[in-house]
Design a protein around this motif. Structure first.
Motif, PDB file in Angstrom:
ATOM      1  N   ASP A   1      -4.197  -5.102  10.080  1.00 36.91           N
ATOM      2  CA  ASP A   1      -4.509  -4.145   8.961  1.00 36.91           C
ATOM      3  C   ASP A   1      -5.368  -3.253   9.515  1.00 36.91           C
ATOM      4  O   ASP A   1      -5.283  -1.938   9.225  1.00 36.91           O
ATOM      5  N   ARG A   2      -6.394  -3.736   9.995  1.00 33.13           N
ATOM      6  CA  ARG A   2      -7.369  -2.795  10.582  1.00 33.13           C
ATOM      7  C   ARG A   2      -7.036  -1.914  11.832  1.00 33.13           C
ATOM      8  O   ARG A   2      -7.437  -0.646  11.820  1.00 33.13           O
ATOM      9  N   LEU A   3      -6.215  -2.536  12.549  1.00 29.93           N
ATOM     10  CA  LEU A   3      -5.667  -1.867  13.517  1.00 29.93           C
ATOM     11  C   LEU A   3      -4.880  -0.443  13.031  1.00 29.93           C
ATOM     12  O   LEU A   3      -4.810   0.492  13.479  1.00 29.93           O
ATOM     13  N   VAL A   4      -4.004  -0.880  11.939  1.00 25.85           N
ATOM     14  CA  VAL A   4      -3.264   0.251  11.448  1.00 25.85           C
ATOM     15  C   VAL A   4      -4.289   1.170  10.658  1.00 25.85           C
ATOM     16  O   VAL A   4      -3.887   2.371  10.675  1.00 25.85           O
ATOM     17  N   MET A   5      -5.286   0.902  10.109  1.00 25.43           N
ATOM     18  CA  MET A   5      -6.275   1.713   9.404  1.00 25.43           C
ATOM     19  C   MET A   5      -6.416   2.766  10.455  1.00 25.43           C
ATOM     20  O   MET A   5      -6.919   3.766  10.251  1.00 25.43           O
ATOM     21  N   LEU A   6      -7.061   2.052  11.467  1.00 20.07           N
ATOM     22  CA  LEU A   6      -7.918   2.957  12.660  1.00 20.07           C
ATOM     23  C   LEU A   6      -6.563   4.028  13.190  1.00 20.07           C
ATOM     24  O   LEU A   6      -6.799   5.287  13.496  1.00 20.07           O
ATOM     25  N   LEU A   7      -5.355   3.487  13.363  1.00 18.68           N
ATOM     26  CA  LEU A   7      -4.573   4.318  14.042  1.00 18.68           C
ATOM     27  C   LEU A   7      -3.627   5.416  13.154  1.00 18.68           C
ATOM     28  O   LEU A   7      -2.822   6.435  13.590  1.00 18.68           O
ATOM     29  N   THR A   8      -3.982   5.289  11.725  1.00 20.15           N
ATOM     30  CA  THR A   8      -3.300   5.906  10.840  1.00 20.15           C
ATOM     31  C   THR A   8      -4.396   6.738   9.996  1.00 20.15           C
ATOM     32  O   THR A   8      -4.150   7.597   9.255  1.00 20.15           O
ATOM     33  N   GLY A   9      -5.736   6.713  10.444  1.00 20.79           N
ATOM     34  CA  GLY A   9      -6.779   7.307   9.991  1.00 20.79           C
ATOM     35  C   GLY A   9      -7.026   6.682   8.476  1.00 20.79           C
ATOM     36  O   GLY A   9      -7.841   7.755   7.744  1.00 20.79           O
ATOM     37  N   GLU A  10      -6.626   5.867   7.814  1.00 29.13           N
ATOM     38  CA  GLU A  10      -7.119   5.346   6.524  1.00 29.13           C
ATOM     39  C   GLU A  10      -8.489   4.614   6.544  1.00 29.13           C
ATOM     40  O   GLU A  10      -8.795   4.323   7.536  1.00 29.13           O
ATOM     41  N   LYS A  11      -9.050   4.919   5.126  1.00 29.88           N
ATOM     42  CA  LYS A  11     -10.412   4.326   5.282  1.00 29.88           C
ATOM     43  C   LYS A  11     -10.307   3.129   4.521  1.00 29.88           C
ATOM     44  O   LYS A  11     -11.522   2.336   4.711  1.00 29.88           O
ATOM     45  N   SER A  12      -9.341   2.900   3.815  1.00 29.72           N
ATOM     46  CA  SER A  12      -9.527   1.183   3.132  1.00 29.72           C
ATOM     47  C   SER A  12      -8.400   0.304   3.551  1.00 29.72           C
ATOM     48  O   SER A  12      -7.184   0.992   3.656  1.00 29.72           O
ATOM     49  N   ILE A  13      -8.475  -0.817   3.481  1.00 28.80           N
ATOM     50  CA  ILE A  13      -7.304  -1.620   3.807  1.00 28.80           C
ATOM     51  C   ILE A  13      -6.227  -1.355   2.770  1.00 28.80           C
ATOM     52  O   ILE A  13      -5.080  -1.847   3.115  1.00 28.80           O
ATOM     53  N   ARG A  14      -6.681  -1.157   1.653  1.00 27.34           N
ATOM     54  CA  ARG A  14      -5.693  -0.994   0.426  1.00 27.34           C
ATOM     55  C   ARG A  14      -4.695  -0.074   0.829  1.00 27.34           C
ATOM     56  O   ARG A  14      -3.481  -0.029   0.316  1.00 27.34           O
ATOM     57  N   ASP A  15      -5.191   0.939   1.589  1.00 27.50           N
ATOM     58  CA  ASP A  15      -4.298   2.160   1.816  1.00 27.50           C
ATOM     59  C   ASP A  15      -3.210   1.811   3.002  1.00 27.50           C
ATOM     60  O   ASP A  15      -2.238   2.528   3.157  1.00 27.50           O
ATOM     61  N   VAL A  16      -3.207   0.408   3.430  1.00 26.98           N
ATOM     62  CA  VAL A  16      -2.100   0.255   4.685  1.00 26.98           C
ATOM     63  C   VAL A  16      -1.593  -1.183   4.239  1.00 26.98           C
ATOM     64  O   VAL A  16      -0.605  -1.504   4.868  1.00 26.98           O
ATOM     65  N   LEU A  17      -1.825  -1.628   2.831  1.00 23.77           N
ATOM     66  CA  LEU A  17      -1.000  -2.639   2.116  1.00 23.77           C
ATOM     67  C   LEU A  17      -0.160  -1.868   1.094  1.00 23.77           C
ATOM     68  O   LEU A  17      -0.614  -1.305   0.434  1.00 23.77           O
ATOM     69  N   PHE A  18       1.227  -2.391   1.199  1.00 19.68           N
ATOM     70  CA  PHE A  18       2.108  -1.953   0.035  1.00 19.68           C
ATOM     71  C   PHE A  18       1.473  -2.320  -1.066  1.00 19.68           C
ATOM     72  O   PHE A  18       1.350  -1.622  -2.287  1.00 19.68           O
ATOM     73  N   PHE A  19       1.121  -3.681  -1.456  1.00 19.43           N
ATOM     74  CA  PHE A  19       0.867  -4.178  -2.640  1.00 19.43           C
ATOM     75  C   PHE A  19      -0.633  -4.978  -2.515  1.00 19.43           C
ATOM     76  O   PHE A  19      -0.561  -6.310  -2.455  1.00 19.43           O
ATOM     77  N   PRO A  20      -1.631  -4.275  -2.258  1.00 14.82           N
ATOM     78  CA  PRO A  20      -2.841  -5.071  -2.233  1.00 14.82           C
ATOM     79  C   PRO A  20      -3.414  -5.866  -3.420  1.00 14.82           C
ATOM     80  O   PRO A  20      -2.854  -5.415  -4.520  1.00 14.82           O
ATOM     81  N   GLN A  21      -4.306  -6.804  -3.283  1.00 16.70           N
ATOM     82  CA  GLN A  21      -4.585  -7.511  -4.166  1.00 16.70           C
ATOM     83  C   GLN A  21      -5.618  -6.736  -5.347  1.00 16.70           C
ATOM     84  O   GLN A  21      -6.255  -6.023  -4.902  1.00 16.70           O
ATOM     85  N   MET A  22      -5.151  -6.970  -6.570  1.00 15.67           N
ATOM     86  CA  MET A  22      -6.168  -6.124  -7.613  1.00 15.67           C
ATOM     87  C   MET A  22      -6.289  -6.931  -8.785  1.00 15.67           C
ATOM     88  O   MET A  22      -5.830  -7.902  -9.239  1.00 15.67           O
ATOM     89  N   LYS A  23      -7.622  -6.536  -9.105  1.00 19.64           N
ATOM     90  CA  LYS A  23      -7.942  -7.267 -10.405  1.00 19.64           C
ATOM     91  C   LYS A  23      -7.140  -7.107 -11.584  1.00 19.64           C
ATOM     92  O   LYS A  23      -6.680  -5.958 -11.764  1.00 19.64           O
ATOM     93  N   PRO A  24      -6.699  -8.148 -12.497  1.00 25.26           N
ATOM     94  CA  PRO A  24      -5.660  -7.989 -13.209  1.00 25.26           C
ATOM     95  C   PRO A  24      -6.226  -7.251 -14.512  1.00 25.26           C
ATOM     96  O   PRO A  24      -7.346  -6.905 -14.704  1.00 25.26           O
ATOM     97  N   GLU A  25      -5.531  -6.205 -14.990  1.00 24.91           N
ATOM     98  CA  GLU A  25      -5.795  -5.054 -16.074  1.00 24.91           C
ATOM     99  C   GLU A  25      -5.979  -6.034 -17.246  1.00 24.91           C
ATOM    100  O   GLU A  25      -5.153  -6.896 -17.594  1.00 24.91           O
TER     101      GLU A  25
END
Length: 501
Positions: A476-500
């Motif tokens: 995930d961190r490698l993908v962040m670096l190679l795609t220019g994304e700043k958050s791990i959530r931006d390279v995961l289709f479905f990141p873990q989220m606090k329930p609404e």
């Protein structure tokens, strides 16, 4: 049960659905024989030779709809892009009357021929049309316009980060540019597989549910197996099982796996993440450093066609060789202190002196790790191999061949983030037992991330493991670096989220 409340537009869509069904139109058919993508048509259409695209079948989601009496224009979007569709009343008869019951977000199929409109836009002239899915929810529809300088301006963008993460499927529809990140992610993983397969190393699978977790210092998730009536742990690392395979006679094995750590969440951490681990017999950490350097250099070239990339505010150069620096040299460089050989009490005192907050009960390993994280790590912008760690920080690494108190270990850092961790693997079962038992004492003293003793793994080492080099990379961190994304959530289709609520 609470009654579902629909807004006016959602109610209208339900009414349209009923009208379609009463007209004999199935709004949810079983299939559609699609022959061409939007991108292929836009790339290959020729005004001089339109014949090859005189009979096409396209399908996609309605993203715009302009009704103009006896003619209607729309744009549909498939996974390759958008294309305009032209509907003419005389060609479609009864279906044309049903266009008023279609909305943005519906999915349709079109059969017809490709032409260029008087406005110059390549389009599909519909001769047949079919509803493939009626959308019952309102799709956010960003509006684009071109300013006086020819630049595209987007209004009403679906930009709320939390909603984008919670409803990634909407994000992918209305912000199709983010697909590029996930396409690159797939290419990165595919490239790594190819790189390793070509060198003869075997991709394997090891258990996710484990009776004893190990291979890293982390807090696990626990579950219970009813049939066996035993507690099991979701793996925090693959290491100990992959080493068992080296014991079993495989000389190069790797796994790209989901790991799980019951820890905090931030821009660099998600409780479920993807890791690569590889173990190669008869090699050491020097060889593994060279291989890792070549893999990362090759990946950067593959994704960007160059070795220098921009990330955040930095220009990062991946030309070989990467910098190699000893851990205690870096401590000295960035703290002005000599930390090598200090007792736990002295390390604690030093941490306080240089302004690093640590738990007064923390082990030497924890104190060193915290000082490194605060004082050293943020300075490692260019690719840097940090090498030769203290024994206390590396329970599974082999003692250094010439530096007492150290082990043969490296971590690769880029832009202050750890990308890789590797050892000359410890294969002396006596030393390994002593170190795991020391970890148990640290655990008993209150560190719930310390390792536990795995008797079966120690038994495997007693069978005999050849000299081995091992490596772990955070995908995930490698993908962040190679795609220019700043958050791990931006390279995961479905990141873990606090329930609404």
């Amino acid at each position: 049960m609470e009654e579902l409340t629909l807004n006016d537009q959602e109610q209208r869509r339900l009414e349209e659905l009923e009208i379609l069904e009463k007209a004999g139109i199935n709004p949810y058919p079983y299939s559609f024989d699609k022959t061409h993508t939007a991108s292929y048509i836009l790339t290959n259409f020729s005004d001089d030779n339109p014949e090859p695209l005189s009979n096409v079948a396209v399908a996609g989601r309605l993203m715009s709809l302009r009704r103009m009496g006896k003619a209607t224009f729309c744009h549909i979007q498939d996974d390759s892009g958008k294309i305009q569709i032209y509907f003419k009343k005389d060609d479609l008869n009864d279906f044309y009357e049903q266009l008023k019951n279609l909305d943005i977000g519906d999915i349709i199929g079109i059969k017809g021929f490709v032409f260029r409109t008087r406005m110059g836009e390549i389009s599909v002239h519909a001769k047949e049309a079919i509803v493939l899915c009626k959308s019952l929810k309102i799709l956010p529809t960003p509006k684009e316009e071109t300013d006086e300088n020819g630049n595209k301006v987007v209004h009403d963008a679906f930009a709320d980060k939390e909603q984008r993460y919670r409803h990634r499927y909407i994000d992918l529809v209305v912000n199709p540019q983010i697909r590029d990140t996930f396409i690159k992610r797939a290419k990165i993983i595919s490239f790594i597989r190819k790189y390793y397969d070509e060198r003869g190393w075997l991709e394997v699978e090891t258990p996710i549910l484990q009776p004893i977790y190990g291979g890293a210092t982390a807090r696990p998730f626990m579950t219970h197996h009813n049939a066996l009536d035993v507690d099991l742990y979701m793996r925090i690392a693959d290491e100990l099982y992959l080493k068992r395979l080296i014991v079993g006679g495989f000389e190069g094995v790797y796994e790209i796996s989901k790991n799980f750590r019951n820890e905090g969440m931030d821009k660099m951490h998600n409780p479920e993440y993807t890791a690569l681990e590889i173990y190669v017999a008869y090699k050491d950490y020097n060889w593994m450093m060279d291989m890792t350097e070549d893999l990362v250099w090759s990946l950067v070239n593959y994704i960007h066609n160059k070795t220098e990339i921009e990330y955040n505010d930095a220009l990062i150069n991946f030309d070989k060789p990467f910098r190699r620096a000893k851990m205690f040299d870096l401590f000295r460089e960035y703290t002005g202190k000599e930390l090598k050989g200090l007792s736990r009490e002295a390390l604690l005192k030093t941490a306080i002196e240089i302004g690093v907050e640590v738990d007064p009960k923390a082990s030497s390993m924890k104190i060193l790790d915290e000082i490194f994280s605060v004082k050293v790590q943020p300075n490692l912008i260019q690719p840097t191999f940090v090498i030769d760690y203290p024994v206390e920080m590396s329970p599974l690494a082999k003692k250094h061949r010439s530096e007492p108190g150290l082990v043969e270990r490296f971590e690769l850092y880029v832009y202050g983030s750890e990308l890789a961790n590797a050892f000359t693997e410890l294969n002396d079962p006596r030393d390994q037992r002593a170190r795991l038992e020391e970890q148990s004492r640290i655990r008993a003293a209150g560190d719930d991330e310390a390792m536990v003793v795995d008797e079966d793994f120690l038994y495997a080492l007693e069978i005999g493991m050849p000299p081995t080099a091992g490596l772990g990379i955070g995908i995930d961190r490698l993908v962040m670096l190679l795609t220019g994304e700043k958050s791990i959530r931006d390279v995961l289709f479905f990141p873990q989220m606090k329930p609404e609520k």
